[in-house]
Design an enzyme around this catalytic site. Structure first.
Site, short mmCIF file in Angstrom:
data_model
loop_
_atom_site.label_atom_id
_atom_site.label_comp_id
_atom_site.label_asym_id
_atom_site.label_seq_id
_atom_site.Cartn_x
_atom_site.Cartn_y
_atom_site.Cartn_z
N PRO A 57 4.30 3.70 -5.20
CA PRO A 57 3.10 3.09 -4.67
C PRO A 57 3.12 2.99 -3.14
O PRO A 57 4.17 3.08 -2.51
CB PRO A 57 3.12 1.70 -5.29
N PRO A 107 9.26 2.99 -8.97
CA PRO A 107 10.48 3.63 -8.48
C PRO A 107 10.66 3.40 -6.97
O PRO A 107 9.74 3.63 -6.18
CB PRO A 107 10.25 5.11 -8.78
N ARG A 163 6.10 3.01 -0.21
CA ARG A 163 5.79 3.18 1.21
C ARG A 163 4.93 1.99 1.64
O ARG A 163 4.02 1.59 0.94
CB ARG A 163 4.97 4.44 1.47
N ARG A 169 0.65 2.06 -15.46
CA ARG A 169 1.27 0.75 -15.60
C ARG A 169 0.40 -0.16 -16.46
O ARG A 169 -0.81 -0.02 -16.49
CB ARG A 169 1.47 0.10 -14.22
#
Length: 127
Positions: free
Chosen positions: A2, A37, A42, A73
């Site tokens: 993300p 992950p 970022r 998700r």
């Protein structure tokens, strides 16, 4: 993915530490490695110097956070993540809300289609 994008008006840059805010928001995602992950996280901030808020009569300010994620998700995970991030945002700016006009917002943007990505950072975190 993300990505966390913090947009903020330049009239608050000397009153808050945006680097610390990025670190706190980034940590919310890092603390959920099974959902996000670590190698893909970022965070960045964009200082805005051209903006208009409300009627323009006051020295209003705003901070808007966008969380961009790939799809897949659960709704529960997305809600919990956004609620924690918004709590971080409100806490970080609590002192400023007591002395000036400030609007805080957070939005979740979930990509409907796959994104194109390439890099070798993820490999560092696989074990």
């Amino acid at each position: 993915m993300p990505h966390i994008i913090v947009e903020y008006t330049d009239n608050i840059k000397n009153e808050v530490n945006i680097d610390v805010l990025l670190e706190k928001l980034h940590h919310v995602l890092i603390s959920r490695p099974s959902i996000f992950p670590i190698g893909g996280i970022r965070s960045r901030a964009i200082e805005l110097n051209q903006y208009r808020i409300a009627d323009g009569a006051e020295d209003d300010a705003f901070v808007h956070v966008t969380l961009k994620i790939g799809n897949g998700r659960s709704g529960v995970d997305k809600k919990a993540t956004c609620e924690e991030m918004f709590a971080v945002l409100k806490s970080h700016f609590s002192h400023l809300l007591e002395k000036r006009y400030l609007a805080l917002s957070l939005e979740l943007y979930e990509f409907a289609f796959p994104t194109y990505k390439y890099g070798n950072i993820h490999g560092r975190f696989k074990s």
